[in-house]
Design a protein around this motif. Sequence first.
Motif, PDB file in Angstrom:
ATOM      1  N   LEU A 246      45.723  57.112  42.698  1.00  5.61           N
ATOM      2  CA  LEU A 246      45.431  57.012  44.119  1.00  5.61           C
ATOM      3  C   LEU A 246      43.994  57.477  44.344  1.00  5.61           C
ATOM      4  N   ILE A 247      43.185  56.632  44.980  1.00  9.35           N
ATOM      5  CA  ILE A 247      41.775  56.998  45.211  1.00  9.35           C
ATOM      6  C   ILE A 247      41.436  57.134  46.688  1.00  9.35           C
ATOM      7  N   GLY A 248      42.382  56.798  47.573  1.00  7.99           N
ATOM      8  CA  GLY A 248      42.100  56.942  48.993  1.00  7.99           C
ATOM      9  C   GLY A 248      43.361  56.843  49.821  1.00  7.99           C
ATOM     10  N   LYS A 249      43.414  57.628  50.910  1.00 14.90           N
ATOM     11  CA  LYS A 249      44.567  57.601  51.803  1.00 14.90           C
ATOM     12  C   LYS A 249      44.127  57.878  53.224  1.00 14.90           C
ATOM     13  N   THR A 250      44.639  57.070  54.178  1.00 12.95           N
ATOM     14  CA  THR A 250      44.473  57.330  55.598  1.00 12.95           C
ATOM     15  C   THR A 250      45.853  57.294  56.232  1.00 12.95           C
ATOM     16  N   ASP A 251      45.918  57.360  57.540  1.00 13.24           N
ATOM     17  CA  ASP A 251      47.208  57.308  58.218  1.00 13.24           C
ATOM     18  C   ASP A 251      47.908  55.968  58.006  1.00 13.24           C
ATOM     19  N   THR A 252      47.124  54.919  57.728  1.00 14.42           N
ATOM     20  CA  THR A 252      47.711  53.579  57.623  1.00 14.42           C
ATOM     21  C   THR A 252      47.505  52.927  56.264  1.00 14.42           C
ATOM     22  N   THR A 253      46.766  53.574  55.343  1.00 18.23           N
ATOM     23  CA  THR A 253      46.441  52.916  54.075  1.00 18.23           C
ATOM     24  C   THR A 253      46.627  53.823  52.869  1.00 18.23           C
ATOM     25  N   LEU A 254      46.948  53.182  51.745  1.00 12.70           N
ATOM     26  CA  LEU A 254      46.904  53.804  50.420  1.00 12.70           C
ATOM     27  C   LEU A 254      46.081  52.889  49.537  1.00 12.70           C
ATOM     28  N   ARG A 255      45.143  53.457  48.767  1.00 13.89           N
ATOM     29  CA  ARG A 255      44.319  52.653  47.865  1.00 13.89           C
ATOM     30  C   ARG A 255      44.423  53.227  46.454  1.00 13.89           C
ATOM     31  N   PHE A 256      44.826  52.346  45.533  1.00 12.42           N
ATOM     32  CA  PHE A 256      44.992  52.717  44.135  1.00 12.42           C
ATOM     33  C   PHE A 256      43.978  51.955  43.287  1.00 12.42           C
ATOM     34  N   ARG A 257      43.663  52.531  42.107  1.00 15.55           N
ATOM     35  CA  ARG A 257      42.713  51.885  41.203  1.00 15.55           C
ATOM     36  C   ARG A 257      43.225  51.938  39.765  1.00 15.55           C
ATOM     37  N   PHE A 258      43.087  50.796  39.100  1.00 13.32           N
ATOM     38  CA  PHE A 258      43.371  50.686  37.668  1.00 13.32           C
ATOM     39  C   PHE A 258      42.158  50.016  37.035  1.00 13.32           C
ATOM     40  N   SER A 259      41.488  50.724  36.124  1.00  6.81           N
ATOM     41  CA  SER A 259      40.245  50.233  35.528  1.00  6.81           C
ATOM     42  C   SER A 259      40.386  50.093  34.024  1.00  6.81           C
ATOM     43  N   TRP A 260      39.508  49.296  33.470  1.00  8.46           N
ATOM     44  CA  TRP A 260      39.487  49.093  32.027  1.00  8.46           C
ATOM     45  C   TRP A 260      39.260  50.416  31.302  1.00  8.46           C
ATOM     46  N   ASN A 261      39.780  50.506  30.103  1.00  8.59           N
ATOM     47  CA  ASN A 261      39.522  51.639  29.233  1.00  8.59           C
ATOM     48  C   ASN A 261      39.621  51.133  27.793  1.00  8.59           C
ATOM     49  N   GLN A 262      39.435  51.999  26.840  1.00  9.50           N
ATOM     50  CA  GLN A 262      39.437  51.555  25.441  1.00  9.50           C
ATOM     51  C   GLN A 262      40.792  50.987  25.028  1.00  9.50           C
ATOM     52  N   GLU A 263      41.850  51.486  25.637  1.00  8.40           N
ATOM     53  CA  GLU A 263      43.182  50.970  25.326  1.00  8.40           C
ATOM     54  C   GLU A 263      43.348  49.544  25.849  1.00  8.40           C
ATOM     55  N   THR A 264      42.929  49.299  27.102  1.00  4.27           N
ATOM     56  CA  THR A 264      43.073  47.939  27.644  1.00  4.27           C
ATOM     57  C   THR A 264      42.183  46.950  26.908  1.00  4.27           C
ATOM     58  N   MET A 265      41.047  47.419  26.394  1.00  7.86           N
ATOM     59  CA  MET A 265      40.126  46.509  25.693  1.00  7.86           C
ATOM     60  C   MET A 265      40.745  45.956  24.419  1.00  7.86           C
ATOM     61  N   ARG A 266      41.729  46.661  23.868  1.00 12.96           N
ATOM     62  CA  ARG A 266      42.395  46.160  22.657  1.00 12.96           C
ATOM     63  C   ARG A 266      43.277  44.946  22.956  1.00 12.96           C
ATOM     64  N   ASN A 267      43.708  44.823  24.224  1.00 15.80           N
ATOM     65  CA  ASN A 267      44.568  43.708  24.613  1.00 15.80           C
ATOM     66  C   ASN A 267      43.860  42.676  25.486  1.00 15.80           C
ATOM     67  N   TYR A 268      42.770  43.093  26.124  1.00 20.26           N
ATOM     68  CA  TYR A 268      42.125  42.250  27.135  1.00 20.26           C
ATOM     69  C   TYR A 268      40.660  42.688  27.208  1.00 20.26           C
ATOM     70  N   PRO A 269      39.743  41.937  26.583  1.00 16.31           N
ATOM     71  CA  PRO A 269      38.391  42.440  26.319  1.00 16.31           C
ATOM     72  C   PRO A 269      37.418  42.286  27.488  1.00 16.31           C
ATOM     73  N   PHE A 270      37.892  42.596  28.685  1.00 16.80           N
ATOM     74  CA  PHE A 270      37.029  42.498  29.861  1.00 16.80           C
ATOM     75  C   PHE A 270      36.986  43.841  30.578  1.00 16.80           C
ATOM     76  N   LYS A 271      35.828  44.143  31.151  1.00 12.40           N
ATOM     77  CA  LYS A 271      35.645  45.382  31.904  1.00 12.40           C
ATOM     78  C   LYS A 271      36.001  45.113  33.364  1.00 12.40           C
ATOM     79  N   PHE A 272      37.286  45.285  33.650  1.00 16.66           N
ATOM     80  CA  PHE A 272      37.802  44.960  34.979  1.00 16.66           C
ATOM     81  C   PHE A 272      38.006  46.227  35.806  1.00 16.66           C
TER      82      PHE A 272
END
Length: 292
Positions: free
Chosen positions: A84-110
């Motif tokens: 979770l990277i942000g919260k207001t009274d009406t919103t929740l914002r989550f983030r999932f980013s590339w890391n060395q583990e994801t690069m083994r399955n999907y070689p993009f920096k997303f």
Amino acid sequence: MRHKLVSSELSIEVNEIGIELSSIKSNHTNAEYIWQGNPNIWKGQAPVLFPIIGALKDGNTMILGKKYEMPKHGLVRNSTKPKLIGKTDTTLRFRFSWNQETMRNYPFKFQLDILFTLENKTLKVEHIISNLGEEAMFYSIGAHPGFNCPLKDGEEYEDYFVEFDQKETDSTWLVEENGLIGLDQKLVLNNTDKLPLNKNLFDNDALIFKNLKSRKVSLSHKSRGSILSVKFDDFNYLGIWAKPGAPFVCIEPWLGIGDSINSNQKIEEKDGILKLEPHQSDSKSYEITILD
């Protein structure tokens, strides 16, 4: 950890693991609309499908000339990496980013941000996909929310139907036993806006529609009317699925689809695949509105 939002009408919860929507409840009746993930039937609730949807042929795909293995529906489902990277009274914002583990399955920096916005009886789910790398990125994005059905004691599964906002004539693409999309189709909708639910409807896996005109469908009851709607203007395909005989139904907006049995396994040639240029972002949203 689950995170909660409350409006005047609804309360929702999102599980940080997998950024999975895990509850939509009425504040007035306490009715729960999201399937609660019985592990003896289907432990999922609303998996996020990224960067693929469905299964890969032989469990792998070719990216930039190299073979990569990836599980069904991709890398977000069940992952403990999102935060979770942000919260207001009406919103929740989550983030999932590339890391060395994801690069083994999907070689993009997303970077994948998912923004949940709750207002009155409507939940908007926005997926913001960013390419942080130096080469074009290929991906699919999809949603897989499961809804309790039936919703009330004494009701039957057959009391419900999925209602399209336009009359449709479309076939499902038949799914093979290995989870790949076959070459055969079966007519399901013939100039109708209603798909009656029954316990054998999903005996051969999901119904997969590629040619719908509708961009909103409702889960409706034969006497109580529309219970909830899913609006998916940004999505070209729709899956409808349940475990055979299970008391839920999934309404799944997709951008992309599983591999076909004759796939050449090149990710850039996958059916429905999206391309994002370096340092670009895109946004894809759907909405769930509770109507009863």
